[in-house]
Design a protein around this motif. Structure first.
Motif, PDB file in Angstrom:
ATOM      1  N   LEU A   1     -35.321  16.974 -89.615  1.00 10.32           N
ATOM      2  CA  LEU A   1     -35.721  18.144 -88.842  1.00 10.32           C
ATOM      3  C   LEU A   1     -35.481  19.435 -89.611  1.00 10.32           C
ATOM      4  CD1 LEU A   1     -34.386  17.151 -85.315  1.00 10.32           C
ATOM      5  CD2 LEU A   1     -36.686  16.892 -86.244  1.00 10.32           C
ATOM      6  N   ALA A   2     -34.405  19.488 -90.388  1.00  7.21           N
ATOM      7  CA  ALA A   2     -34.139  20.690 -91.183  1.00  7.21           C
ATOM      8  C   ALA A   2     -35.270  20.910 -92.180  1.00  7.21           C
ATOM      9  CB  ALA A   2     -32.800  20.570 -91.903  1.00  7.21           C
ATOM     10  N   LYS A   3     -35.773  19.815 -92.757  1.00 10.92           N
ATOM     11  CA  LYS A   3     -36.882  19.915 -93.702  1.00 10.92           C
ATOM     12  C   LYS A   3     -38.147  20.399 -92.985  1.00 10.92           C
ATOM     13  CE  LYS A   3     -36.886  17.110 -97.208  1.00 10.92           C
ATOM     14  NZ  LYS A   3     -36.982  15.926 -98.052  1.00 10.92           N
ATOM     15  N   ASP A   4     -38.389  19.882 -91.766  1.00 10.25           N
ATOM     16  CA  ASP A   4     -39.535  20.346 -90.971  1.00 10.25           C
ATOM     17  C   ASP A   4     -39.430  21.846 -90.722  1.00 10.25           C
ATOM     18  OD1 ASP A   4     -40.464  17.749 -90.817  1.00 10.25           O
ATOM     19  OD2 ASP A   4     -40.020  17.487 -88.693  1.00 10.25           O
TER      20      ASP A   4
ATOM     21  N   ILE B   1     -38.452  39.430 -77.291  1.00 10.73           N
ATOM     22  CA  ILE B   1     -38.219  40.137 -78.559  1.00 10.73           C
ATOM     23  C   ILE B   1     -38.918  39.459 -79.732  1.00 10.73           C
ATOM     24  CG2 ILE B   1     -36.064  41.187 -77.811  1.00 10.73           C
ATOM     25  CD1 ILE B   1     -34.523  39.025 -79.266  1.00 10.73           C
ATOM     26  N   TYR B   2     -39.440  38.254 -79.513  1.00 12.84           N
ATOM     27  CA  TYR B   2     -40.162  37.539 -80.562  1.00 12.84           C
ATOM     28  C   TYR B   2     -41.562  37.222 -80.068  1.00 12.84           C
ATOM     29  CZ  TYR B   2     -35.373  36.752 -82.196  1.00 12.84           C
ATOM     30  OH  TYR B   2     -34.072  36.918 -82.602  1.00 12.84           O
ATOM     31  N   ASP B   3     -42.481  37.027 -81.003  1.00 10.27           N
ATOM     32  CA  ASP B   3     -43.833  36.621 -80.634  1.00 10.27           C
ATOM     33  C   ASP B   3     -43.858  35.138 -80.260  1.00 10.27           C
ATOM     34  OD1 ASP B   3     -45.066  39.124 -81.049  1.00 10.27           O
ATOM     35  OD2 ASP B   3     -45.076  38.758 -83.209  1.00 10.27           O
ATOM     36  N   ILE B   4     -43.195  34.326 -81.082  1.00 14.92           N
ATOM     37  CA  ILE B   4     -43.255  32.870 -80.894  1.00 14.92           C
ATOM     38  C   ILE B   4     -41.901  32.240 -81.190  1.00 14.92           C
ATOM     39  CG2 ILE B   4     -44.297  30.712 -81.710  1.00 14.92           C
ATOM     40  CD1 ILE B   4     -46.724  32.312 -82.595  1.00 14.92           C
ATOM     41  N   ASN B   5     -41.506  31.302 -80.331  1.00 11.06           N
ATOM     42  CA  ASN B   5     -40.402  30.378 -80.621  1.00 11.06           C
ATOM     43  C   ASN B   5     -41.051  29.049 -80.970  1.00 11.06           C
ATOM     44  OD1 ASN B   5     -38.109  31.912 -80.043  1.00 11.06           O
ATOM     45  ND2 ASN B   5     -38.043  31.290 -77.899  1.00 11.06           N
ATOM     46  N   ILE B   6     -40.701  28.483 -82.105  1.00 12.88           N
ATOM     47  CA  ILE B   6     -41.180  27.145 -82.448  1.00 12.88           C
ATOM     48  C   ILE B   6     -39.981  26.214 -82.345  1.00 12.88           C
ATOM     49  CG2 ILE B   6     -42.214  25.666 -84.191  1.00 12.88           C
ATOM     50  CD1 ILE B   6     -43.580  28.173 -85.344  1.00 12.88           C
ATOM     51  N   HIS B   7     -40.061  25.280 -81.405  1.00 14.59           N
ATOM     52  CA  HIS B   7     -38.984  24.319 -81.171  1.00 14.59           C
ATOM     53  C   HIS B   7     -39.356  23.028 -81.905  1.00 14.59           C
ATOM     54  CE1 HIS B   7     -37.405  26.744 -77.715  1.00 14.59           C
ATOM     55  NE2 HIS B   7     -38.672  27.142 -77.700  1.00 14.59           N
ATOM     56  N   VAL B   8     -38.508  22.588 -82.822  1.00 18.59           N
ATOM     57  CA  VAL B   8     -38.775  21.373 -83.589  1.00 18.59           C
ATOM     58  C   VAL B   8     -37.991  20.229 -82.950  1.00 18.59           C
ATOM     59  CG1 VAL B   8     -38.664  20.276 -85.858  1.00 18.59           C
ATOM     60  CG2 VAL B   8     -39.144  22.724 -85.681  1.00 18.59           C
ATOM     61  N   GLU B   9     -38.716  19.305 -82.348  1.00 22.64           N
ATOM     62  CA  GLU B   9     -38.234  18.093 -81.684  1.00 22.64           C
ATOM     63  C   GLU B   9     -37.541  18.330 -80.346  1.00 22.64           C
ATOM     64  OE1 GLU B   9     -35.132  14.602 -82.524  1.00 22.64           O
ATOM     65  OE2 GLU B   9     -36.835  14.607 -83.888  1.00 22.64           O
ATOM     66  N   SER B  10     -36.572  19.212 -80.289  1.00 23.59           N
ATOM     67  CA  SER B  10     -35.889  19.451 -79.025  1.00 23.59           C
ATOM     68  C   SER B  10     -36.015  20.925 -78.670  1.00 23.59           C
ATOM     69  CB  SER B  10     -34.425  19.043 -79.126  1.00 23.59           C
ATOM     70  OG  SER B  10     -33.786  19.785 -80.132  1.00 23.59           O
ATOM     71  N   CYS B  11     -35.586  21.266 -77.471  1.00 24.16           N
ATOM     72  CA  CYS B  11     -35.737  22.651 -77.055  1.00 24.16           C
ATOM     73  C   CYS B  11     -34.455  23.170 -76.413  1.00 24.16           C
ATOM     74  CB  CYS B  11     -36.905  22.802 -76.089  1.00 24.16           C
ATOM     75  SG  CYS B  11     -36.658  22.031 -74.480  1.00 24.16           S
ATOM     76  N   VAL B  12     -34.363  24.476 -76.382  1.00 27.11           N
ATOM     77  CA  VAL B  12     -33.260  25.160 -75.718  1.00 27.11           C
ATOM     78  C   VAL B  12     -33.905  26.089 -74.689  1.00 27.11           C
ATOM     79  CG1 VAL B  12     -31.243  26.641 -76.000  1.00 27.11           C
ATOM     80  CG2 VAL B  12     -31.862  25.033 -77.816  1.00 27.11           C
ATOM     81  N   PRO B  13     -34.016  25.625 -73.435  1.00 29.77           N
ATOM     82  CA  PRO B  13     -34.702  26.419 -72.411  1.00 29.77           C
ATOM     83  C   PRO B  13     -34.139  27.821 -72.231  1.00 29.77           C
ATOM     84  CG  PRO B  13     -34.313  24.193 -71.631  1.00 29.77           C
ATOM     85  CD  PRO B  13     -33.583  24.332 -72.931  1.00 29.77           C
ATOM     86  N   SER B  14     -32.868  28.012 -72.499  1.00 29.57           N
ATOM     87  CA  SER B  14     -32.281  29.344 -72.338  1.00 29.57           C
ATOM     88  C   SER B  14     -32.845  30.348 -73.340  1.00 29.57           C
ATOM     89  CB  SER B  14     -30.756  29.279 -72.455  1.00 29.57           C
ATOM     90  OG  SER B  14     -30.384  28.850 -73.747  1.00 29.57           O
ATOM     91  N   LEU B  15     -33.608  29.870 -74.344  1.00 25.98           N
ATOM     92  CA  LEU B  15     -34.215  30.766 -75.326  1.00 25.98           C
ATOM     93  C   LEU B  15     -35.697  31.039 -75.041  1.00 25.98           C
ATOM     94  CD1 LEU B  15     -32.650  29.430 -78.648  1.00 25.98           C
ATOM     95  CD2 LEU B  15     -31.860  31.284 -77.182  1.00 25.98           C
ATOM     96  N   PHE B  16     -36.275  30.347 -74.068  1.00 27.89           N
ATOM     97  CA  PHE B  16     -37.700  30.516 -73.784  1.00 27.89           C
ATOM     98  C   PHE B  16     -38.070  31.974 -73.541  1.00 27.89           C
ATOM     99  CE2 PHE B  16     -38.642  25.995 -71.956  1.00 27.89           C
ATOM    100  CZ  PHE B  16     -38.457  25.452 -73.210  1.00 27.89           C
ATOM    101  N   HIS B  17     -37.264  32.678 -72.795  1.00 30.17           N
ATOM    102  CA  HIS B  17     -37.598  34.060 -72.405  1.00 30.17           C
ATOM    103  C   HIS B  17     -37.565  35.041 -73.578  1.00 30.17           C
ATOM    104  CE1 HIS B  17     -33.212  34.231 -72.464  1.00 30.17           C
ATOM    105  NE2 HIS B  17     -33.336  35.539 -72.568  1.00 30.17           N
ATOM    106  N   LEU B  18     -37.020  34.620 -74.708  1.00 24.67           N
ATOM    107  CA  LEU B  18     -36.918  35.522 -75.852  1.00 24.67           C
ATOM    108  C   LEU B  18     -38.230  35.689 -76.608  1.00 24.67           C
ATOM    109  CD1 LEU B  18     -33.447  34.497 -77.293  1.00 24.67           C
ATOM    110  CD2 LEU B  18     -34.002  36.512 -75.927  1.00 24.67           C
ATOM    111  N   ALA B  19     -39.217  34.844 -76.312  1.00 26.81           N
ATOM    112  CA  ALA B  19     -40.509  34.937 -77.015  1.00 26.81           C
ATOM    113  C   ALA B  19     -41.670  34.959 -76.024  1.00 26.81           C
ATOM    114  CB  ALA B  19     -40.671  33.765 -77.975  1.00 26.81           C
ATOM    115  N   ARG B  20     -42.770  35.553 -76.471  1.00 32.15           N
ATOM    116  CA  ARG B  20     -43.964  35.591 -75.632  1.00 32.15           C
ATOM    117  C   ARG B  20     -44.569  34.201 -75.464  1.00 32.15           C
ATOM    118  NH1 ARG B  20     -43.626  40.473 -77.491  1.00 32.15           N
ATOM    119  NH2 ARG B  20     -44.905  41.271 -79.136  1.00 32.15           N
ATOM    120  N   ARG B  21     -44.459  33.398 -76.500  1.00 34.18           N
ATOM    121  CA  ARG B  21     -45.011  32.043 -76.495  1.00 34.18           C
ATOM    122  C   ARG B  21     -43.962  31.068 -77.027  1.00 34.18           C
ATOM    123  NH1 ARG B  21     -48.392  34.056 -73.765  1.00 34.18           N
ATOM    124  NH2 ARG B  21     -50.493  34.629 -74.319  1.00 34.18           N
ATOM    125  N   ASN B  22     -43.964  29.863 -76.454  1.00 39.94           N
ATOM    126  CA  ASN B  22     -43.083  28.796 -76.917  1.00 39.94           C
ATOM    127  C   ASN B  22     -43.921  27.596 -77.308  1.00 39.94           C
ATOM    128  OD1 ASN B  22     -40.040  29.433 -76.417  1.00 39.94           O
ATOM    129  ND2 ASN B  22     -41.166  30.376 -74.725  1.00 39.94           N
TER     130      ASN B  22
END
Length: 181
Positions: free
Chosen positions: A4-7, A49-70
């Motif tokens: 995942l780190a490589k991804d 505060i961000y345009d996009i959050n890209i979640h690789v494999e798993s997600c942290v729902p508490s961060l969803f609101h920080l970006a316009r798109r997830n």
């Protein structure tokens, strides 16, 4: 970097190469300065505060609101229930395999096929054998539980001797005609 780190590094490098500003974060333990910046910024602005959050494999729902798109980039065989219950919260799900696309599309989710590649393709001139499969078992968690679904893959392949062979590394099970451990 592995897995995942490589991804994450590959995605970040591609975006940086396209002149996007990229903030790459280890969600398990991001630096205190980044956590404070996020909290302060969102508390003051009350908007993403961000345009996009890209979640690789798993997600942290508490961060969803920080970006316009997830966006989620899942590994379907390792999709945990904690992430699966939030699939409908994603604006887009980028699938690396046709199988993931099919499964998630049939659930009515916003999927796109992106595929995947590997630097190994350029390092050797071998012709790939598309009729064989490879599975590297993941890190074992306390209690011997594999986070990569090795047990599930083994038992599914065991029940389907008509399937092409799979080579499994780190497999503690006995080999079978179509399973090489």
């Amino acid at each position: 970097a592995h897995g995942l780190a490589k991804d994450g590094c590959l995605i970040a490098d591609v975006l940086r190469g396209s002149e996007y500003q990229v903030i790459q974060s280890d969600l398990v333990s991001p630096p205190l300065s980044l956590r404070l910046k996020r909290k302060l910024h969102y508390t003051i602005r009350r908007r993403p505060i961000y345009d996009i959050n890209i979640h690789v494999e798993s997600c942290v729902p508490s961060l969803f609101h920080l970006a316009r798109r997830n966006i989620l980039l899942p590994n379907l065989e390792a999709l945990r229930p904690e992430t699966a219950k939030h699939l409908d919260a994603f604006d887009a799900i980028f699938c690396k395999t046709h199988e993931a696309y099919s499964v998630l599309h049939n659930k009515g989710l916003p999927v796109s096929m992106v595929g995947f590649s590997t630097p190994a393709r350029e390092r050797n001139n071998r012709i790939p054998n598309w009729r064989s499969f490879f599975h590297a078992s993941g890190v074992r968690m306390p209690g011997g539980v594999s986070v990569k679904g090795t047990e599930t893959i083994y038992h599914v392949w065991k029940s389907r001797p008509d399937w092409p062979a799979v080579t499994m590394t780190g497999c503690d099970y006995p080999s079978r005609p179509n399973i090489i451990c």
